[in-house]
Design an enzyme around this catalytic site. Structure first.
Site, mmCIF file in Angstrom:
data_model
loop_
_atom_site.group_PDB
_atom_site.id
_atom_site.type_symbol
_atom_site.label_atom_id
_atom_site.label_comp_id
_atom_site.label_asym_id
_atom_site.label_seq_id
_atom_site.Cartn_x
_atom_site.Cartn_y
_atom_site.Cartn_z
ATOM 1 N N LYS A 290 -63.927 -51.862 14.249
ATOM 2 C CA LYS A 290 -62.911 -51.546 13.237
ATOM 3 C C LYS A 290 -63.274 -50.266 12.479
ATOM 4 O O LYS A 290 -62.419 -49.442 12.187
ATOM 5 C CB LYS A 290 -62.775 -52.720 12.234
ATOM 6 C CG LYS A 290 -62.340 -54.022 12.898
ATOM 7 C CD LYS A 290 -62.331 -55.182 11.933
ATOM 8 C CE LYS A 290 -63.692 -55.611 11.452
ATOM 9 N NZ LYS A 290 -64.568 -56.216 12.483
ATOM 10 N N LEU B 9 -64.713 -49.980 26.060
ATOM 11 C CA LEU B 9 -64.391 -50.092 27.488
ATOM 12 C C LEU B 9 -65.547 -49.541 28.320
ATOM 13 O O LEU B 9 -65.854 -50.032 29.401
ATOM 14 C CB LEU B 9 -63.100 -49.327 27.796
ATOM 15 C CG LEU B 9 -62.582 -49.505 29.217
ATOM 16 C CD1 LEU B 9 -61.998 -50.902 29.416
ATOM 17 C CD2 LEU B 9 -61.547 -48.455 29.586
ATOM 18 N N GLN C 95 -64.405 -58.660 9.312
ATOM 19 C CA GLN C 95 -64.633 -59.832 10.167
ATOM 20 C C GLN C 95 -63.629 -59.858 11.338
ATOM 21 O O GLN C 95 -63.141 -58.817 11.740
ATOM 22 C CB GLN C 95 -64.559 -61.134 9.355
ATOM 23 C CG GLN C 95 -65.755 -61.357 8.432
ATOM 24 C CD GLN C 95 -65.700 -60.590 7.136
ATOM 25 O OE1 GLN C 95 -64.747 -60.682 6.393
ATOM 26 N NE2 GLN C 95 -66.728 -59.828 6.840
ATOM 27 N N GLY D 232 -70.044 -55.066 8.311
ATOM 28 C CA GLY D 232 -70.841 -53.874 8.596
ATOM 29 C C GLY D 232 -70.010 -53.020 9.528
ATOM 30 O O GLY D 232 -69.854 -53.365 10.698
ATOM 31 N N HIS D 233 -69.427 -51.961 9.006
ATOM 32 C CA HIS D 233 -68.534 -51.119 9.803
ATOM 33 C C HIS D 233 -69.232 -49.797 10.108
ATOM 34 O O HIS D 233 -69.482 -49.003 9.201
ATOM 35 C CB HIS D 233 -67.214 -50.890 9.049
ATOM 36 C CG HIS D 233 -66.434 -52.164 8.851
ATOM 37 N ND1 HIS D 233 -65.235 -52.223 8.193
ATOM 38 C CD2 HIS D 233 -66.694 -53.439 9.251
ATOM 39 C CE1 HIS D 233 -64.796 -53.485 8.192
ATOM 40 N NE2 HIS D 233 -65.677 -54.223 8.826
ATOM 41 N N ASP E 90 -67.002 -57.254 14.472
ATOM 42 C CA ASP E 90 -67.740 -56.185 15.157
ATOM 43 C C ASP E 90 -66.983 -55.619 16.363
ATOM 44 O O ASP E 90 -67.587 -55.210 17.354
ATOM 45 C CB ASP E 90 -69.129 -56.688 15.611
ATOM 46 C CG ASP E 90 -69.936 -57.208 14.444
ATOM 47 O OD1 ASP E 90 -69.781 -56.673 13.337
ATOM 48 O OD2 ASP E 90 -70.727 -58.156 14.643
HETATM 49 P P1 GDP Z 1 -66.911 -53.326 13.071
HETATM 50 O O1 GDP Z 1 -67.627 -54.306 12.217
HETATM 51 O O2 GDP Z 1 -65.691 -53.916 13.708
HETATM 52 O O3 GDP Z 1 -66.624 -52.028 12.385
HETATM 53 O O4 GDP Z 1 -67.908 -52.992 14.284
HETATM 54 P P2 GDP Z 1 -69.465 -52.641 14.154
HETATM 55 O O5 GDP Z 1 -69.611 -51.284 13.608
HETATM 56 O O6 GDP Z 1 -70.207 -53.749 13.490
HETATM 57 O O7 GDP Z 1 -69.900 -52.719 15.674
HETATM 58 C C1 GDP Z 1 -69.322 -51.904 16.645
HETATM 59 C C2 GDP Z 1 -70.416 -51.043 17.282
HETATM 60 O O8 GDP Z 1 -69.908 -50.438 18.455
HETATM 61 C C3 GDP Z 1 -70.883 -49.900 16.420
HETATM 62 O O9 GDP Z 1 -72.227 -49.640 16.680
HETATM 63 C C4 GDP Z 1 -70.005 -48.721 16.869
HETATM 64 O O10 GDP Z 1 -70.630 -47.466 16.658
HETATM 65 C C5 GDP Z 1 -69.896 -49.011 18.330
HETATM 66 N N1 GDP Z 1 -68.640 -48.599 18.990
HETATM 67 C C6 GDP Z 1 -67.378 -48.617 18.495
HETATM 68 N N2 GDP Z 1 -66.509 -48.267 19.464
HETATM 69 C C7 GDP Z 1 -67.237 -48.053 20.580
HETATM 70 C C8 GDP Z 1 -66.904 -47.694 21.930
HETATM 71 O O11 GDP Z 1 -65.752 -47.548 22.311
HETATM 72 N N3 GDP Z 1 -67.941 -47.587 22.811
HETATM 73 C C9 GDP Z 1 -69.233 -47.766 22.456
HETATM 74 N N4 GDP Z 1 -70.190 -47.623 23.368
HETATM 75 N N5 GDP Z 1 -69.578 -48.094 21.182
HETATM 76 C C10 GDP Z 1 -68.582 -48.252 20.279
HETATM 77 P P1 IMO Z 2 -67.477 -57.179 10.415
HETATM 78 O O1 IMO Z 2 -66.491 -56.766 9.345
HETATM 79 C C1 IMO Z 2 -69.480 -60.341 12.635
HETATM 80 C C2 IMO Z 2 -70.126 -64.143 10.549
HETATM 81 C C3 IMO Z 2 -71.584 -64.520 10.311
HETATM 82 C C4 IMO Z 2 -71.481 -66.040 10.370
HETATM 83 C C5 IMO Z 2 -70.131 -66.302 9.690
HETATM 84 C C6 IMO Z 2 -70.244 -66.682 8.220
HETATM 85 O O2 IMO Z 2 -68.640 -56.265 10.530
HETATM 86 O O3 IMO Z 2 -66.781 -57.421 11.700
HETATM 87 P P2 IMO Z 2 -70.765 -65.235 6.055
HETATM 88 O O4 IMO Z 2 -71.970 -64.423 5.699
HETATM 89 O O5 IMO Z 2 -69.489 -64.480 6.092
HETATM 90 O O6 IMO Z 2 -70.666 -66.487 5.239
HETATM 91 O O7 IMO Z 2 -71.067 -65.730 7.551
HETATM 92 O O8 IMO Z 2 -69.377 -65.110 9.817
HETATM 93 N N1 IMO Z 2 -69.714 -62.807 10.042
HETATM 94 C C7 IMO Z 2 -69.540 -61.738 10.825
HETATM 95 N N2 IMO Z 2 -69.775 -61.570 12.152
HETATM 96 N N3 IMO Z 2 -68.960 -59.334 11.905
HETATM 97 C C8 IMO Z 2 -68.701 -59.502 10.603
HETATM 98 O O9 IMO Z 2 -68.078 -58.558 9.846
HETATM 99 C C9 IMO Z 2 -69.038 -60.730 9.980
HETATM 100 N N4 IMO Z 2 -68.938 -61.211 8.726
HETATM 101 C C10 IMO Z 2 -69.344 -62.490 8.784
HETATM 102 O O10 IMO Z 2 -72.416 -64.003 11.305
HETATM 103 O O11 IMO Z 2 -71.357 -66.466 11.691
HETATM 104 MG MG MG Z 3 -69.543 -55.140 12.005
#
Ligand code: GDP
Ligand code: IMO
Ligand code: MG
Length: 424
Positions: A15, A330, A222, A39-40, A12
């Protein structure tokens, strides 16, 4: 030019935002591991999209996107995602490729994920409940079902029959209700028909793209500390998260990789259980979660929050050979008068390195903090490095100096344009 994007913490890191942004200038985007535990989140001119399986490059209509062999697929989730994307994008059947080597997440994998977690009780991993661990376990123990198997319904049925017989024994032992062969067989086949038009070998088009010197982005899922080998085992995920896994996960030879960017949140978050040395269990952590909207994209669970951990980041840099870092979120630190940054660990007053700790020890180390002055003003509308407050520049320099990797990109908001490229 092959550019690999890797989460450098516990997932999270943002990415999705970065890959969507960079995809504007890419020819191919490839998911090479993980499944719909990812979840991207992408926010662009078409709206807000949480993608779980389809690569974040899908929004560039000139870009080919690949779900390569290292990815495990829940057909139902993939169909829902494709349907959602069809509503906002022109037909993409000629540019979405799904490898026939992908393993499938079957209904019994999801059930077993839940039953194993329940059986572990307090020691549970805190998985996303998507069947990830059981599916990868079956893959490495030669008991998986691949898309290839689906192409021949008779072969699929024979294989499913044997595998389900074994699974049902485990399910019953763990107190679950056995699953029916007929139901799984017909449901999986029906779902498969819907994604069949996208099933195409992914190796050859990627190989040809490399020969033509096209720009390929490999989208990691991840984060490094969830890696099955290098993460905080057993609080990890089922796949290999490291940059080197692009070779196994999509067939790109190591020598073609020219750039490896580590995505790093300006602070740290984690979903699920396991050690987290800089976790803030106090009001500051709550404020971070609230301002940063730190709730899981996949499960909606609140994310644990804490200060940036340079001890971990330095290791992630070495392990993956990051050529550069992208610092995200940031802007969330805009709200703090002072900011702490972990520069090392201590255990019983002795310095220890992360790499020497097992998961148990990592849960006991005390972070050594450097306290820095916050900037306490909004950065979300800033678009150039020189406009950033001097305290923010100092913070970024401290990160880069400590891990000895340059910062190539700074993100100050979730939208594409909330990005700063030049960093001096
Ligand atoms: P990922 O799994 O690495 O793609 O990240 P996620 O989408 O799960 O979580 C990142 C969250 O932060 C999402 O809700 C994005 O919309 C948000 N996000 C990404 N970059 C920024 C940023 O620079 N600032 C803020 N405030 N939100 C961001
Ligand atoms: P993205 O791509 C954050 C975590 C789960 C749990 C562990 C094992 O959005 O960054 P699993 O279901 O993979 O067997 O769970 O890994 N986990 C993540 N945490 N972002 C993710 O993906 C994750 N994918 C798995 O919360 O701790
Ligand atoms: Mg995510």
């Amino acid at each position: 030019m092959v550019h690999v994007i890797i989460g450098s913490q516990w997932g999270d890191e943002g990415k999705g935002k970065i890959v969507d942004l960079l995809s504007q200038k890419a020819d191919c985007v490839v998911r090479f591991h993980g499944g719909n535990n990812a979840g991207h989140t992408i926010i662009n001119n078409l709206g807000k999209f949480p993608l779980h399986l389809v690569p974040s490059g899908i929004f560039n209509t000139a870009c080919k996107v690949f779900i390569a062999n290292g990815v495990i697929i829940d057909l139902g989730v993939l169909i829902t995602e494709i349907e959602m994307l069809k509503k906002v994008l022109p037909n993409f059947s000629n540019r979405l490729y799904i490898s026939p080597r992908c393993n499938l997440i079957m209904p019994y994998h999801k059930l077993l994920d839940r039953l194993y977690e329940e059986a572990k009780g307090k020691a549970k991993t805190g998985t996303t409940g998507r069947g990830i661990g059981p599916t990868y376990a079956d893959k490495v123990s030669y008991s998986g079902i691949r898309i290839f198997d689906m192409l021949d319904p008779k072969r699929f049925q024979e294989r499913l029959k044997i595998l389900l017989m074994v699974k049902n024994k485990i399910i019953i032992t763990l107190g679950g209700k056995p699953l029916k062969l007929k139901t799984i067989y017909s449901q999986t086949l029906e779902e498969f028909q819907k994604i069949k038009p996208y099933v195409k070998e992914t190796f050859q088009p990627l190989y040809e793209a490399i020969q033509k010197n096209e720009k390929i982005i490999c989208e990691g899922a991840q984060g490094i500390f969830l890696d099955n080998d290098w993460g905080t085992y057993p609080y990890v995920t089922g796949s290999s998260v490291v940059a080197g896994n692009v070779t196994a996960g999509c067939g790109i030879a190591p020598r073609h990789v020219k750039r490896i960017t580590g995505i790093c949140k300006a602070y740290t978050t984690r979903v699920g259980n396991g050690p987290f040395p800089t976790e803030l269990m106090d009001k500051t952590g709550e404020i971070m979660r609230k301002i940063g909207q730190e709730f899981g994209t996949t499960t909606g669970r609140p994310r644990r929050c804490g200060w940036l951990d340079l001890e971990l980041l330095r290791f992630a840099c070495c392990l993956n050979g990051f050529t550069d870092l992208a610092i995200t979120k940031l802007d969330i630190l805009d709200h703090f008068k002072t900011i702490k940054i972990c520069v090392g660990y201590a255990l019983r007053n002795k310095k220890v390195r992360h790499v020497d700790c097992d998961t148990h020890l990592l849960g006991r180390v005390k972070p050594i903090y450097k306290t820095m002055r916050g900037w306490n003003r909004s950065t979300k509308d800033m678009r150039s490095y020189k406009d950033l407050p001097s305290e923010a520049k100092k913070y970024l320099k401290e990160i880069s100096r400590h891990v000895n990797v340059p910062i190539s990109l700074i993100s100050v908001g979730p939208e594409r344009n909330q990005t700063i490229y030049e960093t001096n």
